[in-house]
Motif scaffolding. Structure first.
Motif, PDB file in Angstrom:
ATOM      1  N   UNK A 211       0.817  -1.212   0.000  1.00  0.00           N
ATOM      2  CA  UNK A 211       0.000   0.000   0.000  1.00  0.00           C
ATOM      3  C   UNK A 211       0.849   1.261   0.000  1.00  0.00           C
ATOM      4  N   UNK A 212       2.070   1.171   0.502  1.00  0.00           N
ATOM      5  CA  UNK A 212       2.928   2.350   0.583  1.00  0.00           C
ATOM      6  C   UNK A 212       3.457   2.715  -0.800  1.00  0.00           C
ATOM      7  N   UNK A 213       3.198   3.957  -1.195  1.00  0.00           N
ATOM      8  CA  UNK A 213       3.665   4.446  -2.497  1.00  0.00           C
ATOM      9  C   UNK A 213       4.978   5.199  -2.310  1.00  0.00           C
ATOM     10  N   UNK A 214       5.998   4.928  -3.165  1.00  0.00           N
ATOM     11  CA  UNK A 214       6.065   3.889  -4.212  1.00  0.00           C
ATOM     12  C   UNK A 214       6.475   2.540  -3.630  1.00  0.00           C
ATOM     13  N   UNK A 215       6.371   1.494  -4.456  1.00  0.00           N
ATOM     14  CA  UNK A 215       6.738   0.155  -4.016  1.00  0.00           C
ATOM     15  C   UNK A 215       8.248  -0.044  -4.091  1.00  0.00           C
ATOM     16  N   UNK A 260      -5.257   8.049   1.548  1.00  0.00           N
ATOM     17  CA  UNK A 260      -4.218   8.887   0.940  1.00  0.00           C
ATOM     18  C   UNK A 260      -3.247   8.057   0.113  1.00  0.00           C
ATOM     19  N   UNK A 261      -2.872   6.875   0.605  1.00  0.00           N
ATOM     20  CA  UNK A 261      -1.963   6.028  -0.169  1.00  0.00           C
ATOM     21  C   UNK A 261      -2.672   5.433  -1.386  1.00  0.00           C
ATOM     22  N   UNK A 262      -3.944   5.098  -1.227  1.00  0.00           N
ATOM     23  CA  UNK A 262      -4.711   4.600  -2.363  1.00  0.00           C
ATOM     24  C   UNK A 262      -4.804   5.685  -3.433  1.00  0.00           C
ATOM     25  N   UNK A 263      -5.017   6.915  -3.002  1.00  0.00           N
ATOM     26  CA  UNK A 263      -5.089   8.032  -3.939  1.00  0.00           C
ATOM     27  C   UNK A 263      -3.750   8.271  -4.627  1.00  0.00           C
ATOM     28  N   UNK A 264      -2.652   8.093  -3.891  1.00  0.00           N
ATOM     29  CA  UNK A 264      -1.329   8.272  -4.491  1.00  0.00           C
ATOM     30  C   UNK A 264      -1.112   7.283  -5.623  1.00  0.00           C
ATOM     31  N   UNK A 265      -1.498   6.027  -5.409  1.00  0.00           N
ATOM     32  CA  UNK A 265      -1.363   5.028  -6.466  1.00  0.00           C
ATOM     33  C   UNK A 265      -2.271   5.367  -7.647  1.00  0.00           C
ATOM     34  N   UNK A 266      -3.477   5.798  -7.334  1.00  0.00           N
ATOM     35  CA  UNK A 266      -4.414   6.148  -8.410  1.00  0.00           C
ATOM     36  C   UNK A 266      -3.906   7.329  -9.221  1.00  0.00           C
ATOM     37  N   UNK A 267      -3.333   8.309  -8.562  1.00  0.00           N
ATOM     38  CA  UNK A 267      -2.799   9.476  -9.265  1.00  0.00           C
ATOM     39  C   UNK A 267      -1.678   9.071 -10.206  1.00  0.00           C
ATOM     40  N   UNK A 268      -0.807   8.166  -9.720  1.00  0.00           N
ATOM     41  CA  UNK A 268       0.281   7.688 -10.574  1.00  0.00           C
ATOM     42  C   UNK A 268      -0.265   6.970 -11.802  1.00  0.00           C
TER      43      UNK A 268
END
Length: 428
Positions: A211-215, A260-268
């Motif tokens: 879940x932590x962006x980035x992997x 917030x982490x889900x949103x970070x992945x989605x934004x990427x």
């Protein structure tokens, strides 16, 4: 255009949603045996239902075979382990040397027959690659990709675990802290070339990240040497594992961090690969250590109902579905009081595809196991456990009177809409 063709096309468009969600399940690791092991009173440990049973009695759309354990076994083939379903030495190839790292390529003909059942049911079956060994050179990375192709996908080998059955794709789930992430770029690029040259379309390539962006391994990173840095569009799906980091992104422990982490992945993904489907992986059981999770990861139904969970998750850009870690626990988790026929994923799936938070809400029971024990644990004989797990897994739609009325309304309204539109099509 004929009347029949015009009508068919229109009805097809109206009867199918513009966005079809997917439900992924990790099958094969049989994690539930950790909570229900063998004992003097229960000589047989719990075993999750067969792949064929899962594919014909649950709403899973994608099954992730868990796992490919090594890039290279004793004879440099891909090593596999599916616990009681297929493991060494029970399913070893005749004359094959003993493993030196605990795992070997296996003869899993019974699972291959089940994959055929899954395909007949319209389900996708992919290989989850979760290796314990490293890719040390580009040559080895290419060799591993060719092994996967020849053993599980469109190639040929004398040691194909599932016989002539062709899996639908792979998942890169490299969580072994491999110090050479750039070699997975070589691996996937080679595999992608083999897929593209096969003449077959529809291959699934999934990437599993924390879940932590980035992997750590898949990236993206500033060195620009990871899969998500260099080949983000190669992935059809990216599964975001919302487990094992409760303080950072565990739903119950840090709800704000979860989103917030889900949103970070989605934004990427929206920027780098908008056609890649974002899949949210949740624990299917409340006892975290058995699903590779941590306290605070499990999302109780009450939270789903009261916190607008699906509304917020579905609003994340690129959201495409849900994954359960893992199937063995999901089929045991019957969270609805007075209805032990519907599983945890069945409830979430019904809400996701039905009428959302306005649907019928089952009363959440504190006894989420079909054979007793409540949230603090469970106990039963092995026979009872197996009977409960292999019984028909009914997935009931989560609807309401309003949802039923809506369906009845469309039965009346649809013909009214169809006739004039078809007329316009025919005149065109």
């Amino acid at each position: 255009m004929s009347f029949l063709l015009a009508t068919t096309l229109l009805l097809s468009y109206l009867s199918h949603p513009t966005h079809a969600y997917t439900l992924h399940g990790y099958w094969g690791a049989n994690l539930a045996q950790n909570q229900y092991p063998s004992s003097p009173t229960s000589p047989s440990a719990y075993t999750e239902p067969s792949l064929a049973t899962i594919c014909t009695s649950t709403p899973y759309t994608h099954i992730h075979l868990s796992y490919m354990k090594l890039h290279f076994d004793v004879l440099n083939n891909s090593a596999l382990d599916l616990d009681a379903h297929c493991r060494w030495p029970t399913n070893k190839w005749a004359g094959y040397p003993d493993p030196v790292k605990g795992f070997n390529v296996l003869d899993c003909g019974n699972v291959g027959l089940d994959v055929e059942v899954c395909h007949a049911a319209g389900k996708k079956v992919i290989l989850s690659i979760s290796p314990m060994d490293y890719l040390l050179t580009a040559t080895r990375a290419e060799a591993s990709a060719r092994n996967v192709w020849n053993l599980f996908l469109g190639g040929t080998s004398s040691y194909r675990p599932f016989g002539n059955v062709v899996l639908d794709g792979v998942e890169v789930r490299a969580w072994n802290n491999d110090p050479n992430p750039e070699l997975y770029v070589v691996f996937l690029r080679t595999l992608r070339e083999l897929m593209d040259g096969s003449g077959r379309s529809g291959w699934v390539i999934s990437g599993a990240v924390s879940c932590i962006y980035p992997d750590y391994l898949l990236g993206p990173n500033t060195l620009n040497n990871t899969l998500l840095s260099l080949l983000p569009t190669a992935f059809t799906h990216l599964t975001i594992s919302m487990l094992s980091n409760p303080a950072t992104c565990g739903y119950s422990s840090n709800t704000a961090g979860f989103y917030s982490h889900l949103t970070a992945w989605a934004t990427f993904l929206t920027a780098a690969s908008p056609n890649t489907s974002l899949v949210v992986t949740l624990p299917s059981w409340y006892t975290p250590e058995w699903v590779n999770g941590a306290t605070g990861d499990y999302v109780r139904l009450q939270s789903v109902y009261e916190a607008g969970f699906w509304e917020r998750v579905k609003a994340v850009g690129g959201f495409g579905g849900l994954a359960m870690q893992d199937v063995s626990f999901d089929v045991l988790n019957r969270p609805c009081s007075g209805n032990d026929s519907i599983t945890y994923s069945g409830v979430l799936w019904g809400l996701l595809n039905g009428v959302g938070g306005n649907g019928t809400r089952c009363a959440e029971t504190t006894n989420v196991s079909p054979f007793g024990g409540g949230v603090s644990g469970a106990s039963s004989t092995a026979a009872t456990r197996k009977a409960a797990a292999t019984s028909t897994l009914k997935v009931e739609p989560i609807t309401s009177d309003g949802g039923e009325a809506l369906g009845q309304m469309w039965q009346v309204v649809l013909p009214i809409l169809v006739v004039p539109i078809v007329g316009l099509l025919l005149r065109g």
